[in-house]
Motif scaffolding. Structure first.
Motif, PDB file in Angstrom:
ATOM      1  N   UNK A  95       0.833  -1.209   0.000  1.00 18.43           N
ATOM      2  CA  UNK A  95       0.000   0.000   0.000  1.00 18.43           C
ATOM      3  C   UNK A  95       0.861   1.249   0.000  1.00 18.43           C
ATOM      4  N   UNK A  96       1.937   1.199   0.808  1.00 15.68           N
ATOM      5  CA  UNK A  96       2.851   2.359   0.865  1.00 15.68           C
ATOM      6  C   UNK A  96       3.477   2.616  -0.502  1.00 15.68           C
ATOM      7  N   UNK A  97       3.943   1.546  -1.161  1.00 13.48           N
ATOM      8  CA  UNK A  97       4.556   1.687  -2.482  1.00 13.48           C
ATOM      9  C   UNK A  97       3.547   2.177  -3.504  1.00 13.48           C
ATOM     10  N   UNK A  98       2.346   1.617  -3.502  1.00 19.04           N
ATOM     11  CA  UNK A  98       1.332   1.987  -4.472  1.00 19.04           C
ATOM     12  C   UNK A  98       0.873   3.429  -4.265  1.00 19.04           C
ATOM     13  N   UNK A  99       0.657   3.813  -3.014  1.00 19.57           N
ATOM     14  CA  UNK A  99       0.224   5.190  -2.724  1.00 19.57           C
ATOM     15  C   UNK A  99       1.277   6.205  -3.156  1.00 19.57           C
ATOM     16  N   UNK A 100       2.529   5.893  -2.865  1.00 22.42           N
ATOM     17  CA  UNK A 100       3.606   6.818  -3.262  1.00 22.42           C
ATOM     18  C   UNK A 100       3.682   6.950  -4.773  1.00 22.42           C
ATOM     19  N   UNK A 101       3.461   5.850  -5.492  1.00 20.63           N
ATOM     20  CA  UNK A 101       3.498   5.895  -6.961  1.00 20.63           C
ATOM     21  C   UNK A 101       2.335   6.711  -7.500  1.00 20.63           C
ATOM     22  N   UNK A 102       1.136   6.530  -6.940  1.00 21.73           N
ATOM     23  CA  UNK A 102      -0.041   7.270  -7.394  1.00 21.73           C
ATOM     24  C   UNK A 102       0.146   8.761  -7.151  1.00 21.73           C
ATOM     25  N   UNK A 103       0.743   9.098  -6.002  1.00 18.39           N
ATOM     26  CA  UNK A 103       0.951  10.506  -5.655  1.00 18.39           C
ATOM     27  C   UNK A 103       2.243  11.060  -6.263  1.00 18.39           C
ATOM     28  N   UNK A 104       2.933  10.225  -7.060  1.00 16.48           N
ATOM     29  CA  UNK A 104       4.169  10.609  -7.739  1.00 16.48           C
ATOM     30  C   UNK A 104       5.216  11.128  -6.760  1.00 16.48           C
ATOM     31  N   UNK A 105       5.349  10.354  -5.620  1.00 19.39           N
ATOM     32  CA  UNK A 105       6.362  10.678  -4.622  1.00 19.39           C
ATOM     33  C   UNK A 105       7.585   9.823  -4.899  1.00 19.39           C
ATOM     34  N   UNK A 106       8.723  10.452  -4.902  1.00 18.67           N
ATOM     35  CA  UNK A 106       9.946   9.742  -5.268  1.00 18.67           C
ATOM     36  C   UNK A 106      10.634   9.206  -4.012  1.00 18.67           C
ATOM     37  N   UNK A 107      10.277   7.953  -3.645  1.00 19.51           N
ATOM     38  CA  UNK A 107      10.920   7.274  -2.493  1.00 19.51           C
ATOM     39  C   UNK A 107      11.504   5.961  -2.977  1.00 19.51           C
ATOM     40  N   UNK A 109      12.575   2.076  -3.293  1.00 20.85           N
ATOM     41  CA  UNK A 109      11.829   0.844  -2.974  1.00 20.85           C
ATOM     42  C   UNK A 109      12.204   0.307  -1.585  1.00 20.85           C
ATOM     43  N   UNK A 110      13.483   0.514  -1.237  1.00 19.65           N
ATOM     44  CA  UNK A 110      13.948   0.001   0.054  1.00 19.65           C
ATOM     45  C   UNK A 110      13.226   0.624   1.236  1.00 19.65           C
ATOM     46  N   UNK A 111      12.740   1.871   1.086  1.00 17.88           N
ATOM     47  CA  UNK A 111      12.004   2.518   2.185  1.00 17.88           C
ATOM     48  C   UNK A 111      10.725   1.748   2.488  1.00 17.88           C
ATOM     49  N   UNK A 112      10.000   1.360   1.447  1.00 18.88           N
ATOM     50  CA  UNK A 112       8.731   0.647   1.642  1.00 18.88           C
ATOM     51  C   UNK A 112       8.961  -0.746   2.222  1.00 18.88           C
ATOM     52  N   UNK A 113      10.023  -1.410   1.739  1.00 12.74           N
ATOM     53  CA  UNK A 113      10.332  -2.742   2.285  1.00 12.74           C
ATOM     54  C   UNK A 113      10.748  -2.644   3.749  1.00 12.74           C
ATOM     55  N   UNK A 114      11.604  -1.634   4.041  1.00 18.52           N
ATOM     56  CA  UNK A 114      12.055  -1.436   5.416  1.00 18.52           C
ATOM     57  C   UNK A 114      10.884  -1.091   6.323  1.00 18.52           C
ATOM     58  N   UNK A 115       9.948  -0.285   5.813  1.00 16.45           N
ATOM     59  CA  UNK A 115       8.762   0.067   6.596  1.00 16.45           C
ATOM     60  C   UNK A 115       7.996  -1.185   7.028  1.00 16.45           C
ATOM     61  N   UNK A 116       7.777  -2.106   6.080  1.00 16.88           N
ATOM     62  CA  UNK A 116       7.050  -3.333   6.405  1.00 16.88           C
ATOM     63  C   UNK A 116       7.791  -4.192   7.418  1.00 16.88           C
ATOM     64  N   UNK A 117       9.119  -4.317   7.241  1.00 18.94           N
ATOM     65  CA  UNK A 117       9.919  -5.151   8.152  1.00 18.94           C
ATOM     66  C   UNK A 117       9.929  -4.564   9.561  1.00 18.94           C
ATOM     67  N   UNK A 118      10.096  -3.253   9.647  1.00 18.92           N
ATOM     68  CA  UNK A 118      10.120  -2.612  10.968  1.00 18.92           C
ATOM     69  C   UNK A 118       8.748  -2.711  11.642  1.00 18.92           C
ATOM     70  N   UNK A 119       7.665  -2.526  10.871  1.00 12.88           N
ATOM     71  CA  UNK A 119       6.316  -2.635  11.454  1.00 12.88           C
ATOM     72  C   UNK A 119       6.071  -4.049  12.005  1.00 12.88           C
ATOM     73  N   UNK A 120       6.461  -5.046  11.221  1.00  8.88           N
ATOM     74  CA  UNK A 120       6.284  -6.434  11.683  1.00  8.88           C
ATOM     75  C   UNK A 120       7.038  -6.662  12.996  1.00  8.88           C
ATOM     76  N   UNK A 121       8.297  -6.213  13.054  1.00  6.77           N
ATOM     77  CA  UNK A 121       9.111  -6.407  14.257  1.00  6.77           C
ATOM     78  C   UNK A 121       8.509  -5.685  15.461  1.00  6.77           C
ATOM     79  N   UNK A 122       8.020  -4.458  15.243  1.00  6.75           N
ATOM     80  CA  UNK A 122       7.448  -3.679  16.347  1.00  6.75           C
ATOM     81  C   UNK A 122       6.177  -4.328  16.895  1.00  6.75           C
ATOM     82  N   UNK A 123       5.333  -4.865  15.998  1.00  9.35           N
ATOM     83  CA  UNK A 123       4.082  -5.510  16.445  1.00  9.35           C
ATOM     84  C   UNK A 123       4.392  -6.750  17.284  1.00  9.35           C
ATOM     85  N   UNK A 124       5.298  -7.597  16.771  1.00  8.51           N
ATOM     86  CA  UNK A 124       5.640  -8.826  17.519  1.00  8.51           C
ATOM     87  C   UNK A 124       6.264  -8.462  18.859  1.00  8.51           C
ATOM     88  N   UNK A 125       7.192  -7.495  18.853  1.00  8.82           N
ATOM     89  CA  UNK A 125       7.848  -7.088  20.089  1.00  8.82           C
ATOM     90  C   UNK A 125       6.847  -6.496  21.076  1.00  8.82           C
TER      91      UNK A 125
END
Length: 627
Positions: A95-107, A109-125
C-alpha cells in the motif's frame, strides 16, 4: 491495575490494540525514513511522505480487523498470529509503495520494504512486552495459583509450555522419581525429589499439584494423590490421551468382572423348572424384595409363572428400583405385580396385605445382615431379624399360607456376633412355628441356610473392586479368614428348589463347596483388574493388601450345621439338617425378654438374651458372667 484489566471488554481490548498498531505504523514510517531516507533532510522527507501515512493507517486498521491480528489474545499470540502479522506488514508495504506511486512521490523501494519489516518487528515485540507486563500484574494480584508438576517427562514439559502464558496458573517447579533428573532444570524449572514435597510446598507456597505421569497405573496415581491430599494440597490429574480423544466413555461401558469368576469352583447350574410346581399359579410374597437376594428371588419366581407377585420392602428407593425392573420383566406375561412399602415388624399391615392378596407362599428375605452395623446397633438388628420374623410368621399362619421359607445364613451356626445370633433366633422361631402350625393341613415352615453371596450389597468382592478403583489398599481382616461363597443366581435357584422340597421344620443347607481364603480372593480381584500385588516379594507392584485384624464378632471360618450331620434330599446340592430347637415356653421367654429390652432401650439386656438362648454363642467374658 488488575481490576482495570479484568474489567475491559473484548471490544475495548480490540480498540486498544488497533490504536497501538496505528501508532506503530507511524513509528515504523519514521524509522524507515530515518534509515533508508535522506537523514540530512529528514523533516522534509517526512513531510513529503505525510500524504501516504493516513492511507496506510486506514488500510492497516481494516486489514488488522479482517485478519484478526488485533483480536488475538496475548497468551495465544503464536505461529498463526505471527503469520497474520507478516501478511499485514506485507500488505502495508505494498500500500505504501502503491500510494507513493499514485501521488508521484519519489521514495526508494527500500524505504517501503524497510517500513514493512520494521512494522512487523514492532508488532511482535509489542505483544511480547505487553504479555510480560500483564502477567506481572496478574502475579502481583490476588488469586494466582502456584502449581507443582509431578513428572518432568514429556507430558510435564508440554504442560509447562501450555501454562507459560496462563493468566492465573503459574508453574513453579517439578518433582520426579527419576534420580537422574533431580537437581536439573527442565523447561527452565528446577526438578526436586518427591521425598521433599512437604518442605517444598511451604518454601514455594504451592497451591496445587498437577500429576503429569500418565505412564503410571491408575492405582499408583491414586496413591500419590492421596499422599499429597494429606498435605492439604489440591491434586489434579492430567487427562489421559483416551480421555482427550473421547474414548474414555467406551472404557466406562465395559462390563465389570462377573462375581462368578471368583468362585474357585464350577457354578451350580440347576434348572429352575425343578421347583416350579410350588410357585406356579400361586400368589408369592417376597419380603426384602429390594435387596440383593430379594430382587433375585423376584426375578426367578417370575419364571415359575405365579399369578401374582407381592414385593414387600422397607426402603423406598430399593422398592422403586425393584418395582421398575420386575414390571419390565413381567410385561409380556399376565403376572400381576404389587409393590408394598412396609416393615415386617408391623403386624397390622402384614395382616392386611396377606389377606387382601390371598398370599400362598412367603419368601422371607428381609433382614439386617451387615455384621459390624448390627453389632453396633443390636436392638435394631434383633427387632427386625427376630421380632419381624415372628410377626410375619404369625400372620402367615393366621392367613393360612401354604409355605413359608426363611432365608438364613451360615453365621447363625455358633455365632460370635449379634447378626448371626439374631438369625439363629429367627430360625428357632420358625422351628417353633412349624411345630405349632404344621401338620398335614398346616403351613409348611422351613428355612434355607447358606453362606456369602458374591456381588450382593456389602459383600467383599464389590468392596475389593471399589478399593482397587481408588488405588488400594485392599483390606483383609486376617490372613487365615475363609468364607463360603455362592453367586446370587445359584443361591436363589437352590432356595426355591429347597422350598419346594420342604415338609415342615427342616433346616436346608446348600452345598457351597470349600471355603475360599479371603486373602486369595483379594489377590484374584487385583490380578483380574490387570494390576499386580505389592508386597515384600514385589515391592514395585500396583496395589497392596493390608491386614486390619478381625472385627468385633467376626469368625475365622464359618460353619453350616451345629451337628455336622447332613442328610441327603432329592436334590444333590441340597442337604437337610435336623437340629434341636427351643420349646414353646422357651421361645415365648425369648420374645418376651427381647420386647422388654426394646421397651427399656437396653442393649446389654438384648445381648444377654442372645448369649443365653443361642447354642454355641461365644459371648464376651464379662457379659457371660453378668448373664
Amino acid at each position: 491495575m488488575l481490576s482495570i484489566i479484568k474489567s475491559l471488554t473484548k471490544r475495548q481490548k480490540r480498540m486498544i490494540m488497533l490504536t497501538l498498531d496505528s501508532l506503530l505504523i507511524v513509528c515504523a514510517t519514521i524509522f524507515a525514513l530515518a534509515v533508508r531516507g535522506l537523514p540530512e533532510h529528514f523533516l522534509d522527507t517526512l513531510g513529503g511522505y505525510a500524504p501516504v501515512l493516513p492511507v496506510t493507517v486506514i488500510v492497516g486498521i481494516f486489514v488488522s480487523i479482517r485478519l484478526g491480528v488485533c483480536s488475538t489474545q496475548l497468551n495465544a499470540y503464536e505461529t498463526a498470529a505471527v503469520g497474520s502479522t507478516a501478511i499485514l506488514a506485507t500488505i502495508l508495504s505494498a500500500v505504501s509503495l502503491l500510494s507513493a506511486s499514485v501521488l508521484e512521490l519519489d521514495f526508494p523501494l527500500g524505504v517501503h520494504i524497510m517500513f514493512g519489516a520494521i512494522f512487523f518487528s514492532l508488532v511482535v515485540l509489542s505483544r511480547v512486552v505487553l504479555l510480560h507486563i500483564v502477567l506481572k500484574i496478574y502475579r502481583l494480584g490476588d488469586g494466582r495459583c502456584r502449581v507443582l508438576i509431578y513428572g518432568a517427562g514429556t507430558t510435564g514439559t508440554q504442560l509447562v509450555s501450555a501454562l507459560r502464558g496462563h493468566e492465573i496458573i503459574e508453574p513453579i517447579a517439578f518433582v520426579d522419581d527419576n534420580i537422574g533428573l533431580q537437581g536439573l532444570n527442565v523447561s527452565k524449572l528446577p526438578v526436586y525429589s518427591p521425598l521433599g514435597i512437604a518442605e517444598l510446598v511451604v518454601e514455594k507456597q504451592i497451591d496445587r499439584v498437577l500429576l503429569a505421569v500418565p505412564s503410571l497405573s491408575t492405582p499408583k496415581q491414586a496413591q500419590i494423590a492421596r499422599r499429597l491430599e494429606k498435605l492439604g494440597l489440591e491434586v489434579q490429574t492430567l487427562p489421559s490421551f483416551a480421555q482427550l480423544i473421547g474414548e474414555e466413555a467406551l472404557v466406562d461401558k465395559l462390563s465389570p468382572v462377573a462375581p462368578r469368576r471368583f468362585l474357585n469352583r464350577d457354578e451350580i447350574a440347576s434348572r429352575i423348572d425343578e421347583g416350579v410346581g410350588s410357585y406356579a399359579d400361586k400368589v408369592v410374597f417376597v419380603s426384602g424384595a429390594g435387596g440383593s437376594i430379594g430382587s433375585e428371588l423376584c426375578r426367578q419366581v417370575l419364571l415359575c409363572r405365579p399369578t401374582k407377585l407381592v414385593l414387600f420392602e422397607l426402603s423406598e428407593l430399593a422398592l422403586y428400583n425393584a418395582d421398575m425392573e420386575i414390571r419390565q420383566l413381567a410385561e409380556v406375561s399376565d403376572i400381576e405385580i404389587v409393590s408394598v412399602l412396609g416393615t415386617v415388624t408391623d403386624s397390622r399391615q402384614l395382616r392386611k396385605v396377606l389377606s387382601q392378596h390371598k398370599v400362598n407362599v412367603i419368601l422371607h428375605a428381609a433382614a439386617y445382615k451387615h455384621v459390624p452395623l448390627v453389632e453396633a446397633n443390636p436392638l435394631s438388628g434383633l427387632v427386625n431379624n427376630v421380632l419381624g420374623t415372628q410377626s410375619l410368621a404369625e400372620q402367615a399362619a393366621r392367613a393360612g399360607v401354604e409355605r413359608f421359607i426363611l432365608i438364613s445364613t451360615d453365621k447363625a451356626v455358633r455365632p460370635t456376633n449379634i447378626m448371626g445370633g439374631s438369625k439363629r433366633l429367627a430360625e428357632l422361631v420358625i422351628q417353633d412355628m412349624a411345630r405349632k402350625y404344621g401338620g398335614e393341613a398346616g403351613v409348611i415352615f422351613s428355612m434355607v441356610r447358606f453362606g456369602n453371596v458374591l456381588g450382593s450389597s456389602g459383600s467383599v468382592v464389590p468392596l475389593f473392586q471399589e478399593q482397587v478403583s481408588r488405588g488400594g489398599p485392599l483390606t483383609v481382616t486376617d490372613r487365615g479368614v475363609a468364607r463360603y461363597f455362592m453367586t446370587v443366581e445359584e443361591a436363589v435357584r437352590l432356595v426355591l428348589q429347597a422350598g419346594s422340597l420342604a415338609q415342615g421344620g427342616e433346616v436346608f443347607v446348600l452345598d457351597m463347596g470349600k471355603p475360599v481364603p479371603i486373602l486369595k480372593l483379594a489377590r484374584q480381584v487385583i490380578e483380574t483388574a490387570g494390576y499386580t500385588v505389592r508386597d515384600e516379594d514385589n515391592p514395585d507392584g500396583d496395589i497392596e493388601i493390608e491386614i486390619t485384624g478381625l472385627r468385633p464378632g467376626e469368625k475365622m471360618t464359618e460353619e453350616l450345621t451345629l451337628s455336622g450331620v447332613l442328610l441327603n434330599t432329592a436334590h444333590p446340592k441340597i442337604y437337610s439338617a435336623r437340629e434341636d430347637g427351643l420349646n414353646e415356653l422357651e421361645i415365648a421367654s425369648v420374645l418376651r425378654d427381647l420386647r422388654e429390652a426394646l421397651v427399656a432401650n437396653d442393649e446389654d439386656l438384648a445381648r444377654q438374651v442372645v448369649y443365653r438362648w443361642v447354642e454355641g454363642f461365644a459371648a464376651p467374658e464379662a457379659l457371660r458372667k453378668s448373664s
